[in-house]
Design an enzyme around this catalytic site. Structure first.
Site, mmCIF file in Angstrom:
data_model
loop_
_atom_site.group_PDB
_atom_site.id
_atom_site.type_symbol
_atom_site.label_atom_id
_atom_site.label_comp_id
_atom_site.label_asym_id
_atom_site.label_seq_id
_atom_site.Cartn_x
_atom_site.Cartn_y
_atom_site.Cartn_z
ATOM 1 N N TRP A 128 5.272 -32.345 17.304
ATOM 2 C CA TRP A 128 5.221 -31.660 16.010
ATOM 3 C C TRP A 128 6.116 -30.424 15.951
ATOM 4 O O TRP A 128 6.216 -29.790 14.902
ATOM 5 C CB TRP A 128 3.772 -31.293 15.674
ATOM 6 C CG TRP A 128 2.972 -32.447 15.173
ATOM 7 C CD1 TRP A 128 3.382 -33.741 15.077
ATOM 8 C CD2 TRP A 128 1.628 -32.402 14.689
ATOM 9 N NE1 TRP A 128 2.372 -34.510 14.553
ATOM 10 C CE2 TRP A 128 1.279 -33.716 14.304
ATOM 11 C CE3 TRP A 128 0.670 -31.380 14.538
ATOM 12 C CZ2 TRP A 128 0.026 -34.037 13.783
ATOM 13 C CZ3 TRP A 128 -0.567 -31.695 14.030
ATOM 14 C CH2 TRP A 128 -0.883 -33.008 13.648
ATOM 15 N N HIS A 135 12.488 -30.208 26.621
ATOM 16 C CA HIS A 135 13.020 -30.723 25.356
ATOM 17 C C HIS A 135 14.376 -30.083 25.084
ATOM 18 O O HIS A 135 14.601 -28.915 25.408
ATOM 19 C CB HIS A 135 12.048 -30.417 24.218
ATOM 20 C CG HIS A 135 12.400 -31.125 22.958
ATOM 21 N ND1 HIS A 135 13.368 -30.656 22.100
ATOM 22 C CD2 HIS A 135 11.949 -32.284 22.429
ATOM 23 C CE1 HIS A 135 13.488 -31.505 21.091
ATOM 24 N NE2 HIS A 135 12.638 -32.493 21.263
ATOM 25 N N GLU A 159 15.644 -28.862 22.546
ATOM 26 C CA GLU A 159 15.613 -27.604 21.780
ATOM 27 C C GLU A 159 15.288 -26.430 22.688
ATOM 28 O O GLU A 159 15.753 -25.311 22.461
ATOM 29 C CB GLU A 159 14.597 -27.737 20.623
ATOM 30 C CG GLU A 159 15.163 -28.626 19.521
ATOM 31 C CD GLU A 159 14.120 -29.407 18.741
ATOM 32 O OE1 GLU A 159 12.926 -29.093 18.809
ATOM 33 O OE2 GLU A 159 14.529 -30.372 18.055
ATOM 34 N N GLY A 179 9.657 -36.963 16.287
ATOM 35 C CA GLY A 179 9.567 -35.623 15.696
ATOM 36 C C GLY A 179 9.120 -35.704 14.254
ATOM 37 O O GLY A 179 7.944 -35.931 13.951
ATOM 38 N N GLY A 180 10.066 -35.549 13.337
ATOM 39 C CA GLY A 180 9.769 -35.460 11.908
ATOM 40 C C GLY A 180 8.833 -36.533 11.379
ATOM 41 O O GLY A 180 7.917 -36.240 10.599
HETATM 42 P P1 13P Z 1 13.200 -36.391 15.257
HETATM 43 O O1 13P Z 1 12.321 -37.608 15.360
HETATM 44 O O2 13P Z 1 12.796 -35.473 14.136
HETATM 45 O O3 13P Z 1 14.647 -36.744 15.258
HETATM 46 O O4 13P Z 1 12.953 -35.532 16.587
HETATM 47 C C1 13P Z 1 13.006 -36.151 17.812
HETATM 48 C C2 13P Z 1 12.469 -35.221 18.837
HETATM 49 O O5 13P Z 1 13.087 -34.218 19.139
HETATM 50 C C3 13P Z 1 11.176 -35.529 19.440
HETATM 51 O O6 13P Z 1 10.927 -34.730 20.542
#
Ligand code: 13P
Length: 250
Positions: free
Chosen positions: A10, A95, A97, A234-235
């Site tokens: 999330w 991750h 990010e 993710g999204g």
């Molecule tokens: P999205 O599914 O939003 O592209 O993100 C992937 C993600 O980083 C899951 O950890």
């Protein structure tokens, strides 16, 4: 046989009430799912409330990060014992990010992975190349370094226990998914590399998830690939109905 895992990350979304509403719906929607394991990783502040909804269900709880020390003067960090206490079974480590914005390195990812294992959590260790790296043709060498350094030092039992998530950075939150063939090529590479390091048994057992714009529309083709054992979403995991469609990819 590897049991598929569909996990929702999330990121920095959802308050406590939003978490409770989403998970109350999700757990009802997926109560009849047996073909895969399910996990959701809300932000730290919502973990305890999430556990209140999920305890005893088939939706497991995960966290998005952990520190490697058991306790101490580490302002802003959260230990594995605290996450276990809050009901977590999984924790994401490294991750992209966190690598990109918070200075995470293969060395720190490795420490987090071991802390998770020591504390009884399953680490979901993330790897993946950037667009620049893919265009330069160095995808495989980047991944090799991330696996060799980030996942170094596992013993025989641990090497089959961890979960790897391949998330091409260029596919995260961009709507650009790797094609199933592109993803499978990389997953097969990761599994072969893992076999070279940890042997064929560990490599047969380790689950390699795909992450990066997984959606209800593309999940089933991704999941049909031999070396894709689930998704880190993710999204599309933020809405109960959408995430349900992904979980019910079969
Ligand atoms: P999205 O599914 O939003 O592209 O993100 C992937 C993600 O980083 C899951 O950890």
């Amino acid at each position: 046989m590897r049991r598929p895992l569909i996990a929702g990350n999330w990121k920095m979304f959802k308050t406590i009430p939003e978490t409770v509403t989403t998970l109350t719906q999700l757990k009802k929607n997926v109560a009849d799912v047996h073909h895969c394991e399910i996990a959701v990783c809300p932000p730290f502040t919502a973990l305890a409330a999430a556990w209140g909804v999920l305890k005893g269900t088939n939706v497991h709880l995960g966290a998005q990060n952990c520190h490697w020390e058991e306790k101490g003067a580490y302002t802003g960090e959260v230990s594995v014992a605290m996450l276990a206490d809050a009901g977590c079974k999984h924790v994401i480590a490294g991750h992209s990010e966190r690598r990109q914005y918070f200075g995470e390195t293969d060395e720190s990812v490795n420490k987090r992975m071991f802390a998770a294992l020591k504390g009884g959590l399953i680490p979901i260790v993330c790897i993946g190349e950037t667009l620049q790296e893919r265009e330069k043709g160095v995808t495989f060498s980047v991944l090799e370094t991330q696996v060799k350094k980030g996942m170094a030092g596992l013993d025989a039992r641990q090497s089959g226990q961890i979960v790897i998530a391949y998330e091409p950075v260029w596919a995260i939150g961009t709507g650009k998914t790797a094609t199933p063939q592109q993803a499978e090529e990389v997953h097969a590479f990761i599994r072969k590399l893992y076999a070279d390091i940890y042997g064929s048994l560990a490599s047969e057992n380790v689950r390699v998830l795909y992450g990066g714009s997984v959606k209800p529309e593309n999940v089933s083709e991704l999941m049909q690939q031999k070396n894709i054992d689930g998704g880190l979403v993710g999204g599309a995991s933020l809405e109960a109905e959408t995430f349900t469609k992904i979980i019910k990819y079969k």
